[in-house]
Scaffold this motif. Structure first.
Motif, PDB file in Angstrom:
ATOM      1  N   GLU A  52       0.839  -1.187   0.000  1.00  0.00           N
ATOM      2  CA  GLU A  52       0.000   0.000   0.000  1.00  0.00           C
ATOM      3  C   GLU A  52       0.882   1.248   0.000  1.00  0.00           C
ATOM      4  O   GLU A  52       1.773   1.397   0.839  1.00  0.00           O
ATOM      5  N   PHE A 104      -5.429   7.847  -0.317  1.00  0.00           N
ATOM      6  CA  PHE A 104      -4.834   7.690  -1.642  1.00  0.00           C
ATOM      7  C   PHE A 104      -5.637   8.335  -2.780  1.00  0.00           C
ATOM      8  O   PHE A 104      -5.038   8.966  -3.668  1.00  0.00           O
ATOM      9  N   GLU A 132       2.996  -1.392  -9.007  1.00  0.00           N
ATOM     10  CA  GLU A 132       2.291  -1.243  -7.736  1.00  0.00           C
ATOM     11  C   GLU A 132       1.406  -0.007  -7.718  1.00  0.00           C
ATOM     12  O   GLU A 132       0.359   0.018  -7.066  1.00  0.00           O
ATOM     13  N   ASN A 136      -2.639  -0.156  -6.800  1.00  0.00           N
ATOM     14  CA  ASN A 136      -3.327   0.706  -5.834  1.00  0.00           C
ATOM     15  C   ASN A 136      -4.450   1.486  -6.498  1.00  0.00           C
ATOM     16  O   ASN A 136      -5.530   1.661  -5.917  1.00  0.00           O
ATOM     17  N   HIS A 140      -8.640   1.026  -5.510  1.00  0.00           N
ATOM     18  CA  HIS A 140      -9.500   2.123  -5.073  1.00  0.00           C
ATOM     19  C   HIS A 140     -10.549   2.507  -6.115  1.00  0.00           C
ATOM     20  O   HIS A 140     -11.311   3.450  -5.901  1.00  0.00           O
TER      21      HIS A 140
END
Length: 269
Positions: A52, A104, A132, A136, A140
């Protein structure tokens, strides 16, 4: 053309139960949590990414490699709320440090605004940060089409610059030292690592370094070779030819058992 050199710091759940679960099932696991506040459209993917993002650092250079803007934002975690002690030791980032930061989705929109230009090129040190970042984004439920598609893997070009064999690569700190870049900031900080990566680009860039296109939906397919099985009938037939007689059922079973035990390699010296 603008170069958007960025780096990320991550948090991860290092609990023994989590590690065991990930070894058995792969990287992510199902998340039962609800959507966090922010500008996202809710969770688009229930599979939690292993890493994360908790810090995004970026430097923007124009086509003449002049620094024109900087971005340094920390991210409040929502997947793994507690920062791992290992991550704190590595980066200095603590759970308390992130408690007042935005989630985020908001930081992502800020990064998109920062990278906006006529022809932005994302520059990364290795492909992990690019992959990555997309994981992420997808988790979301955000619009990944906003991300610039052009990119450069500067770690690869530095390896070529120093004539390293294919498959060999340098750590960021080693590359900066070899290129005689003053080491005035600590590493394992997303903003400082982005700064060093930008300085490396300024050292090695020439017209032969051209951006490629990154497609996050291009998943390489690995075809598994068909499983090979022994033709036991032919094996028995070969033994019978060698000994010029028919084998008993007990002998057949002994040969089969010996074959299976040999496959375990437990009797190798």
């Amino acid at each position: 053309m603008d170069f958007i050199i960025y780096d990320l710091e991550f948090n991860q759940d290092f609990s023994p139960a989590k590690a065991h679960r990930e070894r058995d099932k792969g990287c992510g696991s199902k998340s039962g949590s609800s959507s966090v506040s922010g500008s996202g459209n809710g969770r688009g993917n229930e599979i939690r990414p292993c890493f994360e993002i908790i810090q995004i650092g970026a430097v923007k250079l124009d086509e003449r490699l002049n620094r024109t803007a900087e971005l340094n934002r920390y991210v409040k975690p929502s997947i793994y709320p507690e920062v791992s002690p290992f991550i704190t030791e590595l980066t200095g980032i603590t759970t308390e440090h992130l408690s007042t930061e935005a989630y985020f989705p908001d930081i992502y929109q800020e990064f998109i605004g920062f990278s906006s230009s006529e022809t932005p090129v994302l520059c990364v040190w290795g492909m992990a940060d690019l992959k990555e970042f997309y994981r992420n984004i997808e988790f979301h439920g955000l619009d990944k089409k906003q991300m610039p598609r052009n990119y450069m893997n500067l770690q690869l070009y530095v390896s070529q610059h120093f004539g390293l064999p294919k498959g060999r690569s340098l750590k960021l700190s080693t590359a900066a030292e070899l290129l005689k870049i003053p080491l005035i900031h600590p590493f394992h900080n997303a903003f400082y690592d982005a700064y060093y990566t930008a300085e490396i680009l300024r050292k090695i860039y020439d017209s032969s370094i051209q951006p490629a296109i990154y497609d996050p939906d291009d998943k390489p397919t690995h075809q598994r070779a068909p499983k090979k099985i022994i033709d036991f009938a032919k094996l028995i037939d070969q033994f019978e030819k060698m000994y010029d007689r028919s084998l008993t059922e007990q002998e057949r079973q002994m040969i089969l058992l010996a074959y299976k035990m040999g496959k375990t390699r437990q009797f190798m010296k």
